[in-house]
Design a protein around this motif. Structure first.
Motif, PDB file in Angstrom:
ATOM      1  N   TRP A 122      10.412   4.016  -3.500  1.00 12.17           N
ATOM      2  CA  TRP A 122       9.482   5.152  -3.568  1.00 12.17           C
ATOM      3  C   TRP A 122      10.188   6.414  -4.067  1.00 12.17           C
ATOM      4  N   LYS A 123      11.415   6.622  -3.630  1.00  9.18           N
ATOM      5  CA  LYS A 123      12.181   7.774  -4.089  1.00  9.18           C
ATOM      6  C   LYS A 123      12.349   7.739  -5.607  1.00  9.18           C
ATOM      7  N   VAL A 124      12.597   6.546  -6.144  1.00  7.04           N
ATOM      8  CA  VAL A 124      12.754   6.395  -7.597  1.00  7.04           C
ATOM      9  C   VAL A 124      11.427   6.636  -8.310  1.00  7.04           C
ATOM     10  N   ILE A 125      10.346   6.105  -7.757  1.00  8.99           N
ATOM     11  CA  ILE A 125       9.036   6.322  -8.364  1.00  8.99           C
ATOM     12  C   ILE A 125       8.685   7.807  -8.383  1.00  8.99           C
ATOM     13  N   GLN A 126       8.982   8.499  -7.304  1.00  4.47           N
ATOM     14  CA  GLN A 126       8.729   9.934  -7.278  1.00  4.47           C
ATOM     15  C   GLN A 126       9.451  10.640  -8.419  1.00  4.47           C
ATOM     16  N   ALA A 127      10.705  10.277  -8.628  1.00  3.28           N
ATOM     17  CA  ALA A 127      11.485  10.904  -9.697  1.00  3.28           C
ATOM     18  C   ALA A 127      10.916  10.566 -11.065  1.00  3.28           C
ATOM     19  N   MET A 128      10.534   9.309 -11.277  1.00  9.50           N
ATOM     20  CA  MET A 128       9.959   8.907 -12.560  1.00  9.50           C
ATOM     21  C   MET A 128       8.607   9.557 -12.813  1.00  9.50           C
ATOM     22  N   SER A 129       7.959   9.985 -11.733  1.00  4.94           N
ATOM     23  CA  SER A 129       6.610  10.523 -11.835  1.00  4.94           C
ATOM     24  C   SER A 129       6.555  12.041 -11.840  1.00  4.94           C
ATOM     25  N   SER A 130       7.700  12.690 -11.907  1.00  2.00           N
ATOM     26  CA  SER A 130       7.731  14.149 -11.951  1.00  2.00           C
ATOM     27  C   SER A 130       7.110  14.664 -13.242  1.00  2.00           C
ATOM     28  N   GLU A 131       6.784  15.932 -13.277  1.00  4.42           N
ATOM     29  CA  GLU A 131       6.223  16.524 -14.493  1.00  4.42           C
ATOM     30  C   GLU A 131       7.143  16.287 -15.689  1.00  4.42           C
ATOM     31  N   GLU A 132       8.443  16.498 -15.505  1.00  2.00           N
ATOM     32  CA  GLU A 132       9.405  16.334 -16.597  1.00  2.00           C
ATOM     33  C   GLU A 132       9.391  14.916 -17.149  1.00  2.00           C
ATOM     34  N   TYR A 133       9.443  13.930 -16.249  1.00  2.00           N
ATOM     35  CA  TYR A 133       9.547  12.553 -16.722  1.00  2.00           C
ATOM     36  C   TYR A 133       8.200  11.977 -17.146  1.00  2.00           C
ATOM     37  N   GLN A 134       7.106  12.488 -16.600  1.00  2.00           N
ATOM     38  CA  GLN A 134       5.806  12.059 -17.112  1.00  2.00           C
ATOM     39  C   GLN A 134       5.619  12.550 -18.545  1.00  2.00           C
ATOM     40  N   PRO A 167       0.839  -1.201   0.000  1.00  2.00           N
ATOM     41  CA  PRO A 167       0.000   0.000   0.000  1.00  2.00           C
ATOM     42  C   PRO A 167       0.878   1.257   0.000  1.00  2.00           C
ATOM     43  N   LEU A 168       0.483   2.258  -0.768  1.00  2.00           N
ATOM     44  CA  LEU A 168       1.297   3.460  -0.914  1.00  2.00           C
ATOM     45  C   LEU A 168       0.664   4.703  -0.295  1.00  2.00           C
ATOM     46  N   ASP A 169      -0.443   4.535   0.411  1.00  2.93           N
ATOM     47  CA  ASP A 169      -1.139   5.695   0.971  1.00  2.93           C
ATOM     48  C   ASP A 169      -0.222   6.568   1.831  1.00  2.93           C
ATOM     49  N   GLU A 170       0.604   5.942   2.663  1.00  2.61           N
ATOM     50  CA  GLU A 170       1.468   6.715   3.549  1.00  2.61           C
ATOM     51  C   GLU A 170       2.467   7.561   2.766  1.00  2.61           C
ATOM     52  N   TYR A 171       2.831   7.102   1.586  1.00  8.54           N
ATOM     53  CA  TYR A 171       3.742   7.869   0.742  1.00  8.54           C
ATOM     54  C   TYR A 171       3.026   9.010   0.032  1.00  8.54           C
ATOM     55  N   VAL A 172       1.932   8.710  -0.638  1.00  5.77           N
ATOM     56  CA  VAL A 172       1.257   9.749  -1.421  1.00  5.77           C
ATOM     57  C   VAL A 172       0.631  10.817  -0.528  1.00  5.77           C
ATOM     58  N   ASP A 173       0.259  10.442   0.702  1.00 11.16           N
ATOM     59  CA  ASP A 173      -0.327  11.431   1.608  1.00 11.16           C
ATOM     60  C   ASP A 173       0.634  12.565   1.943  1.00 11.16           C
ATOM     61  N   SER A 174       1.917  12.281   1.895  1.00  6.82           N
ATOM     62  CA  SER A 174       2.904  13.320   2.214  1.00  6.82           C
ATOM     63  C   SER A 174       3.650  13.816   0.973  1.00  6.82           C
ATOM     64  N   TRP A 175       3.089  13.506  -0.202  1.00  5.56           N
ATOM     65  CA  TRP A 175       3.722  13.886  -1.476  1.00  5.56           C
ATOM     66  C   TRP A 175       2.905  15.022  -2.096  1.00  5.56           C
ATOM     67  N   ASP A 176       3.475  16.218  -2.143  1.00 11.24           N
ATOM     68  CA  ASP A 176       2.697  17.359  -2.597  1.00 11.24           C
ATOM     69  C   ASP A 176       2.386  17.337  -4.089  1.00 11.24           C
ATOM     70  N   GLU A 177       3.027  16.457  -4.855  1.00  9.22           N
ATOM     71  CA  GLU A 177       2.745  16.404  -6.291  1.00  9.22           C
ATOM     72  C   GLU A 177       1.592  15.474  -6.641  1.00  9.22           C
ATOM     73  N   TRP A 178       1.071  14.745  -5.657  1.00 11.41           N
ATOM     74  CA  TRP A 178      -0.025  13.813  -5.916  1.00 11.41           C
ATOM     75  C   TRP A 178      -1.259  14.546  -6.445  1.00 11.41           C
TER      76      TRP A 178
END
Length: 457
Positions: A356-368, A124-135
């Motif tokens: 999760w750190k890698v997923i965040q980077a892959m999911s940035s505006e630039e990489y999306q 489950p990733l809720d704990e990660y996305v809850d504190s991720w301002d780009e979600w």
């Protein structure tokens, strides 16, 4: 944008060796230690590989170089599973059953995500996305694709898509058909295909996925496109019952029969039932005028761009993309199925936090944005969707417009099993071994057994 409202060479899986313990531990993993190579933490990324013509691999290789240059303590390990779609799902599930073989990040088709989550394979990733301002920058209804039926988030969306009719404008022009073709009904599709057949017998008039070997592409890009075009749905989410008696099921199979058998407008069975059907059709015949129309996804645009499998100098001068019409032109006039993929973290990965750190980077505006441009997909971020590079991509407008009338696959654990019966029915009709009526009756019996007689209508 309007669409914001909707939405086989097997590569052996290497068992992980005994690795050195890293000082950089992961608080989430089973052992409490991050799996490392020397002083680097290895993050293995697994997806369905497509060999030499793998657009996602191209994207990931670029990301890997950029990310590692800024994160010297992390070693990205690209580990594709080259397999048919159906085999990929089975093989990747096997890897996730053991901490010794589980990747750290896995590409999940949204239609398999709930089943894999319910099997305990995904963290489950809720704990990660809850504190991720780009979600908040991700399109809300697209998030549902990586949310389990328990309401838990199990992945970060990476792509979405639409489906329609790709057509070769040169073939159309030679046949006397308009290059700005927009079919209103299935009759228009039949008529255009028959016109192409009369004009040039060497050209395949119309093609669609019909082989079980091509798995979910048959269910989603062929059968469900047709079924939803009749006004029926596969599953009623309110009653949680499956459609097995609708006339639309037979109508969809009749379309397959008309194209493949009755009117002889499809490719030969040697092509249609081949696991390489898609690459032959979209990377060879379509751009080179060997087929008039192909019912397939918008992502194929990546094949025709610079660096793609079949680059075209001017894509829009050669190809068009038309929304798939409803059966008799009923409102809303066209239909598409939308799907997509997401990045998930296997529960048995030993490096949850770093993954999760890698997923965040892959999911940035630039990489999306890069992912969408490289793969020819539709982006899942609102800010990425406003990128000038994204908006300037050929045929982005009709592919996006198709999403106005998008439908999504059932979020039910039994859908993968039902999907297999869809594939069986379509191939049986396409190959001429069953009539549409017999295939529909067989489908009814099989699905009723899978979901239970009390769960059908």
């Amino acid at each position: 944008m309007v669409w914001m409202l909707k939405r086989k060479m097997f590569v052996p899986i290497l068992l992980s060796g005994i690795l050195l313990l890293s000082a950089c531990s992961d608080s989430d993993n089973a052992s409490g230690e991050a799996e490392s190579e020397g002083d680097k933490t290895e993050i293995k990324i697994t997806w369905r590989g497509l060999g030499d013509k793998d657009n996602l691999k191209r994207y990931l290789e670029g990301f890997e170089a950029d990310f590692e240059s800024e994160n010297e303590d992390i070693d990205i390990v690209l580990s594709p599973i080259t397999a048919s779609e159906g085999d990929y799902f089975s093989k990747v599930a096997l890897t996730m059953q053991s901490a010794e073989t589980a990747p750290d990040i896995v590409s999940e088709d949204t239609f398999m995500l709930s089943a894999d989550a319910n099997a305990g394979y995904l963290k489950p990733l809720d704990e990660y996305v809850d504190s991720w301002d780009e979600w908040d920058n991700f399109i809300e209804n697209i998030k549902s694709g990586t949310t389990g039926n328990d309401g838990t988030i199990y992945g970060v969306p990476t792509t979405t898509d639409s489906r329609g009719i790709w057509y070769n404008k040169e073939v159309f022009e030679a046949a006397g058909l308009p290059v700005d073709w927009q079919p209103v009904s299935w009759k228009d599709v039949y008529a255009a295909a028959e016109t192409i057949k009369e004009a040039n017998g060497d050209v395949v008039p119309f093609a669609m996925n019909v082989a079980k070997a091509n798995g979910e592409a048959v269910s989603m890009q062929t059968f469900e496109m047709l079924l939803y075009g009749t006004g029926e749905t596969l599953y009623d989410g309110d009653s949680e019952k499956w459609n097995v008696n609708g006339q639309g099921i037979t109508d969809a199979l009749v379309f397959v029969d008309e194209i493949m058998n009755k009117r002889d407008l499809g490719p030969s069975l040697s092509i249609a039932l081949n696991a390489n059907y898609s690459s032959v059709m979209t990377q060879d015949l379509l751009p080179n005028g060997g087929v008039g129309m192909v019912l397939d996804g918008n992502w194929n645009i990546a094949n025709y761009m610079e660096g793609g499998a079949a680059p075209l100098e001017d894509v829009e001068a050669t190809l068009g993309f038309a929304p798939f019409p409803t059966k008799d032109g009923e409102e809303p006039g066209s239909v598409t199925m939308a799907g997509g993929w997401g990045w998930s973290i296997p529960e048995k990965s030993k490096n949850h936090d770093v993954a999760w750190k890698v997923i965040q980077a892959m999911s940035s505006e630039e990489y999306q944005t890069k992912r969408a441009l490289t793969g020819g997909t539709l982006t899942v971020r609102t800010d990425s969707a406003e990128s000038s590079d994204y908006l300037e991509r050929p045929l982005i407008e009709p592919a996006t417009k198709a999403l106005e009338n998008a439908h999504f696959r059932p979020k039910n654990d039994l859908y993968p099993n039902v999907s297999i019966e869809i594939q069986n029915a379509v191939e049986a009709v396409a190959s001429g071994t069953m009539s549409p009526e017999d295939a529909a009756a067989n489908y009814k019996a099989k699905v009723s057994d899978i979901v239970g007689e009390e769960n059908v209508y």
